[in-house]
Write an enzyme that holds these catalytic residues in place. Structure first.
Site, PDB file in Angstrom:
ATOM      1  N   GLY A   1      21.542 -80.671 -28.957  1.00 33.45           N
ATOM      2  CA  GLY A   1      22.843 -80.121 -28.040  1.00 33.45           C
ATOM      3  C   GLY A   1      24.083 -80.505 -28.458  1.00 33.45           C
ATOM      4  O   GLY A   1      24.454 -80.593 -29.746  1.00 33.45           O
ATOM      5  N   ARG A   2      24.938 -80.611 -27.483  1.00 28.35           N
ATOM      6  CA  ARG A   2      26.528 -80.595 -27.749  1.00 28.35           C
ATOM      7  C   ARG A   2      26.668 -82.097 -28.676  1.00 28.35           C
ATOM      8  O   ARG A   2      27.299 -81.762 -29.824  1.00 28.35           O
ATOM      9  CB  ARG A   2      27.239 -80.717 -26.370  1.00 28.35           C
ATOM     10  N   ILE A   3      26.106 -82.849 -28.099  1.00 30.75           N
ATOM     11  CA  ILE A   3      26.488 -84.304 -28.890  1.00 30.75           C
ATOM     12  C   ILE A   3      25.807 -84.484 -30.269  1.00 30.75           C
ATOM     13  O   ILE A   3      26.320 -84.943 -31.230  1.00 30.75           O
ATOM     14  CB  ILE A   3      26.039 -85.579 -27.931  1.00 30.75           C
TER      15      ILE A   3
ATOM     16  N   ARG B   1      13.429 -79.539 -28.340  1.00 31.11           N
ATOM     17  CA  ARG B   1      12.212 -78.747 -27.867  1.00 31.11           C
ATOM     18  C   ARG B   1      12.472 -77.200 -28.120  1.00 31.11           C
ATOM     19  O   ARG B   1      11.374 -76.486 -28.103  1.00 31.11           O
ATOM     20  CB  ARG B   1      12.201 -79.091 -25.966  1.00 31.11           C
TER      21      ARG B   1
ATOM     22  N   THR C   1      22.545 -93.315 -28.044  1.00 35.03           N
ATOM     23  CA  THR C   1      23.371 -93.120 -27.015  1.00 35.03           C
ATOM     24  C   THR C   1      23.063 -92.264 -25.936  1.00 35.03           C
ATOM     25  O   THR C   1      24.033 -91.476 -25.313  1.00 35.03           O
ATOM     26  CB  THR C   1      24.793 -92.531 -27.752  1.00 35.03           C
TER      27      THR C   1
ATOM     28  N   ARG D   1      19.897 -92.322 -23.135  1.00 36.68           N
ATOM     29  CA  ARG D   1      19.763 -92.779 -22.112  1.00 36.68           C
ATOM     30  C   ARG D   1      18.700 -94.024 -22.590  1.00 36.68           C
ATOM     31  O   ARG D   1      17.649 -93.774 -23.137  1.00 36.68           O
ATOM     32  CB  ARG D   1      18.901 -92.129 -20.927  1.00 36.68           C
TER      33      ARG D   1
ATOM     34  N   GLU E   1      19.314-101.440 -17.285  1.00 35.12           N
ATOM     35  CA  GLU E   1      20.969-101.203 -17.820  1.00 35.12           C
ATOM     36  C   GLU E   1      21.759-101.826 -16.502  1.00 35.12           C
ATOM     37  O   GLU E   1      21.468-101.260 -15.263  1.00 35.12           O
ATOM     38  CB  GLU E   1      21.436 -99.899 -18.271  1.00 35.12           C
TER      39      GLU E   1
ATOM     40  N   HIS F   1      27.239 -99.022 -22.793  1.00 36.46           N
ATOM     41  CA  HIS F   1      27.248 -97.806 -22.228  1.00 36.46           C
ATOM     42  C   HIS F   1      28.881 -97.306 -22.355  1.00 36.46           C
ATOM     43  O   HIS F   1      29.407 -96.811 -21.282  1.00 36.46           O
ATOM     44  CB  HIS F   1      26.976 -97.603 -20.837  1.00 36.46           C
ATOM     45  N   ILE F   2      29.397 -97.204 -23.507  1.00 38.66           N
ATOM     46  CA  ILE F   2      30.870 -96.919 -23.493  1.00 38.66           C
ATOM     47  C   ILE F   2      30.975 -95.517 -24.456  1.00 38.66           C
ATOM     48  O   ILE F   2      32.064 -95.329 -24.866  1.00 38.66           O
ATOM     49  CB  ILE F   2      31.666 -97.833 -24.340  1.00 38.66           C
ATOM     50  N   GLY F   3      29.831 -94.896 -24.498  1.00 41.95           N
ATOM     51  CA  GLY F   3      29.951 -93.559 -25.356  1.00 41.95           C
ATOM     52  C   GLY F   3      31.201 -92.687 -25.300  1.00 41.95           C
ATOM     53  O   GLY F   3      32.041 -92.321 -26.039  1.00 41.95           O
TER      54      GLY F   3
HETATM   55  P1  NAP Z   1      22.846 -81.336 -24.158  1.00 37.86           P
HETATM   56  O1  NAP Z   1      23.961 -80.297 -24.942  1.00 37.86           O
HETATM   57  O2  NAP Z   1      22.161 -80.698 -23.080  1.00 37.86           O
HETATM   58  O3  NAP Z   1      21.929 -81.566 -25.235  1.00 37.86           O
HETATM   59  C1  NAP Z   1      20.609 -82.077 -24.935  1.00 37.86           C
HETATM   60  C2  NAP Z   1      19.589 -81.506 -26.052  1.00 37.86           C
HETATM   61  O4  NAP Z   1      18.403 -82.226 -25.785  1.00 37.86           O
HETATM   62  C3  NAP Z   1      19.557 -80.174 -25.896  1.00 37.86           C
HETATM   63  O5  NAP Z   1      19.397 -79.460 -27.083  1.00 37.86           O
HETATM   64  C4  NAP Z   1      18.119 -80.001 -25.348  1.00 37.86           C
HETATM   65  O6  NAP Z   1      17.392 -78.949 -25.596  1.00 37.86           O
HETATM   66  C5  NAP Z   1      17.550 -81.137 -25.759  1.00 37.86           C
HETATM   67  N1  NAP Z   1      16.066 -81.540 -25.190  1.00 37.86           N
HETATM   68  C6  NAP Z   1      16.251 -81.571 -23.876  1.00 37.86           C
HETATM   69  N2  NAP Z   1      14.928 -82.116 -23.483  1.00 37.86           N
HETATM   70  C7  NAP Z   1      14.081 -82.357 -24.676  1.00 37.86           C
HETATM   71  C8  NAP Z   1      12.726 -82.499 -25.067  1.00 37.86           C
HETATM   72  N3  NAP Z   1      11.920 -83.038 -24.042  1.00 37.86           N
HETATM   73  N4  NAP Z   1      12.563 -82.710 -26.555  1.00 37.86           N
HETATM   74  C9  NAP Z   1      13.505 -82.382 -27.409  1.00 37.86           C
HETATM   75  N5  NAP Z   1      14.652 -81.882 -27.182  1.00 37.86           N
HETATM   76  C10 NAP Z   1      15.058 -81.948 -25.818  1.00 37.86           C
HETATM   77  O7  NAP Z   1      23.518 -82.696 -23.667  1.00 37.86           O
HETATM   78  P2  NAP Z   1      24.685 -83.461 -24.335  1.00 37.86           P
HETATM   79  O8  NAP Z   1      26.010 -83.075 -23.615  1.00 37.86           O
HETATM   80  O9  NAP Z   1      24.548 -83.363 -25.819  1.00 37.86           O
HETATM   81  O10 NAP Z   1      24.156 -84.831 -23.909  1.00 37.86           O
HETATM   82  C11 NAP Z   1      23.099 -85.544 -24.020  1.00 37.86           C
HETATM   83  C12 NAP Z   1      22.722 -86.709 -23.353  1.00 37.86           C
HETATM   84  O11 NAP Z   1      23.515 -87.856 -23.912  1.00 37.86           O
HETATM   85  C13 NAP Z   1      23.034 -86.726 -21.946  1.00 37.86           C
HETATM   86  O12 NAP Z   1      22.347 -86.025 -20.874  1.00 37.86           O
HETATM   87  C14 NAP Z   1      23.321 -88.066 -21.554  1.00 37.86           C
HETATM   88  O13 NAP Z   1      22.266 -88.810 -21.048  1.00 37.86           O
HETATM   89  C15 NAP Z   1      23.823 -88.704 -22.859  1.00 37.86           C
HETATM   90  N6  NAP Z   1      25.184 -89.183 -22.852  1.00 37.86           N
HETATM   91  C16 NAP Z   1      25.366 -90.547 -22.993  1.00 37.86           C
HETATM   92  C17 NAP Z   1      26.785 -90.965 -23.067  1.00 37.86           C
HETATM   93  C18 NAP Z   1      27.175 -92.435 -23.236  1.00 37.86           C
HETATM   94  O14 NAP Z   1      28.129 -92.815 -22.837  1.00 37.86           O
HETATM   95  N7  NAP Z   1      26.360 -93.094 -24.181  1.00 37.86           N
HETATM   96  C19 NAP Z   1      27.948 -90.299 -23.145  1.00 37.86           C
HETATM   97  C20 NAP Z   1      27.477 -88.669 -22.811  1.00 37.86           C
HETATM   98  C21 NAP Z   1      26.244 -88.443 -22.465  1.00 37.86           C
HETATM   99  P3  NAP Z   1      17.247 -77.351 -25.010  1.00 37.86           P
HETATM  100  O15 NAP Z   1      18.487 -76.658 -25.565  1.00 37.86           O
HETATM  101  O16 NAP Z   1      16.044 -76.838 -25.138  1.00 37.86           O
HETATM  102  O17 NAP Z   1      17.668 -77.575 -23.327  1.00 37.86           O
HETATM  103  C1  GLV Z   2      27.478 -90.708 -20.012  1.00 42.54           C
HETATM  104  O1  GLV Z   2      26.452 -91.463 -20.278  1.00 42.54           O
HETATM  105  C2  GLV Z   2      27.003 -89.284 -19.616  1.00 42.54           C
HETATM  106  O2  GLV Z   2      26.065 -89.028 -19.286  1.00 42.54           O
HETATM  107  O3  GLV Z   2      28.277 -88.789 -19.480  1.00 42.54           O
END
Ligand code: NAP
Ligand code: GLV
Length: 327
Positions: A155-157, A177, A235, A237, A266, A285-287
């Site tokens: 996805g985005r990240i 997926r 990074t 969950r 956590e 958890h400082i992403g």
């Molecule tokens: P996003 O753009 O929604 O990307 C998530 C990707 O995962 C999407 O491409 C999605 O596919 C895919 N996905 C979902 N369920 C799946 C599965 N069962 N099997 C395979 N792929 C699957 O989200 P994002 O903005 O990149 O953020 C991702 C996650 O990073 C967040 O939800 C959050 O938990 C975590 N995060 C952590 C931090 C930190 O501080 N460490 C900071 C920001 C975010 P589809 O296109 O099919 O939906």
């Molecule tokens: C951080 O973990 C977020 O989901 O923005």
């Protein structure tokens, strides 16, 4: 002021000024989250809730919050919120995508570098006075340049990490997926099965949201597929990875290294075994923890809140009743 809002932690100064100019906001004053009982006491009395990923916003809470017009989370991940219950109750849920993508991708790369080049061990080594001379075979790590990077969740990240990987001449493979054509054309990423990704990647970086399908996605069987020197970076969950299986895999040398910004549980208790392992590093958890990203997501959370209170579509909605629901 017509609206009352409960905010489960202090926001950045700029965001609080914007919020205070619009409504009567009460901020939970402590550094640790309000208890569930506090949430149960406060939420039914307010029009709006600004919450963090550490707050459990479940069906029971949502159903008791009869006045609530909007839930605004200061994070992109919304696994702590019962989105279905919010949709059922007609309450929009805001979140903060995009504005933290680069900061989080930067941290993923920092963890990859730190793991591959054993930075934590190297820093301890010098600080402990063990650096006597230039040594040919001490603290040897893995090459980052030219490695095969496996992105789980493109996805985005995930895409932002892959883009950074290209700067290190990495070969990018991914599992998602659904296929992500722009990652294949623009980043040259190869779409593979999860098994192929785990078997072939030198670095596996997790970027899926936490949901029923991803909880425990990396367990004993998946870790067993990985290369003995592979680096696992999380990074996303903590609950995407089975912690006990990970400890065993690191202890037995089944995988090389783990670099975790998120853990299960956590926070990880200070006496947890993961802290004792030489081949694991953990950040708290400082992403998204850059000044710019945290200010921007706080401001977006306030914008989401205000839109919800005014009955307008949220600028960034995880749930927007009467419109499409987001994951
Ligand atoms: P996003 O753009 O929604 O990307 C998530 C990707 O995962 C999407 O491409 C999605 O596919 C895919 N996905 C979902 N369920 C799946 C599965 N069962 N099997 C395979 N792929 C699957 O989200 P994002 O903005 O990149 O953020 C991702 C996650 O990073 C967040 O939800 C959050 O938990 C975590 N995060 C952590 C931090 C930190 O501080 N460490 C900071 C920001 C975010 P589809 O296109 O099919 O939906
Ligand atoms: C951080 O973990 C977020 O989901 O923005």
């Amino acid at each position: 002021m017509p609206y009352s809002v409960f905010v489960t932690r202090h926001l950045t100064q700029e965001a609080e000024e914007k919020l205070d100019g619009f409504c009567q906001a009460e901020y939970w004053p402590e550094d640790t989250p309000p208890s569930y009982d506090v949430l149960l006491e406060k939420t039914p009395t307010v029009d709006g809730l600004v919450c963090l990923l550490t707050d459990r916003i479940d069906e029971n809470l949502i159903n008791q919050a009869k006045n609530l017009k909007v839930i605004s989370q200061v994070a992109v991940g919304v696994d702590n919120i019962d989105l279905e219950a919010a949709a059922q109750a007609g309450i929009p849920v805001g979140h903060t995508p995009d504005l933290l993508t680069d900061a989080t991708a930067d941290l993923a790369i920092a963890l990859i570098m730190a793991a591959a080049r054993r930075l934590s061990e190297a820093i301890t080594y010098t600080a402990e006075g063990r650096w006597k001379t230039w040594e040919l075979t001490t603290l040897l790590g893995a090459d980052v340049h030219g490695a095969t990077l496996g992105i789980l969740g493109m996805g985005r990240i995930g895409q932002a990490v892959a883009q950074r990987g290209l700067g290190f001449n990495m070969d990018i493979m991914y599992y998602n997926r659904s296929r992500v054509p722009e990652a294949e054309t623009e980043l040259g990423a190869e779409y593979v099965t999860l098994t192929e990704l785990l078997q072939q990647a030198d670095i596996v970086s997790l970027h899926v949201p936490l949901n029923d399908a991803t909880r425990g996605m990396i367990g004993r069987d998946e870790l067993a597929l990985m290369k003995p020197n592979a680096i696992l970076v999380n990074t996303a969950r903590g609950e995407v990875v089975d912690t006990e299986a990970l400890v065993n895999a690191l202890n037995s040398g089944q995988i090389g290294y783990a670099a975790l910004d998120v853990t299960d549980p956590e926070p990880l208790p200070p006496d947890h075994e993961l802290y004792q392992l030489p081949n694991a590093i953990i950040t708290p958890h400082i992403g998204s923890a850059t000044r710019t990203a945290r200010n921007n997501i706080s401001l977006l959370a306030v914008e989401n809140l205000i839109a919800g209170l005014e009955g307008r579509p949220l600028p960034a909605a995880a749930v927007q009743p009467d419109q499409d629901n987001h994951d």
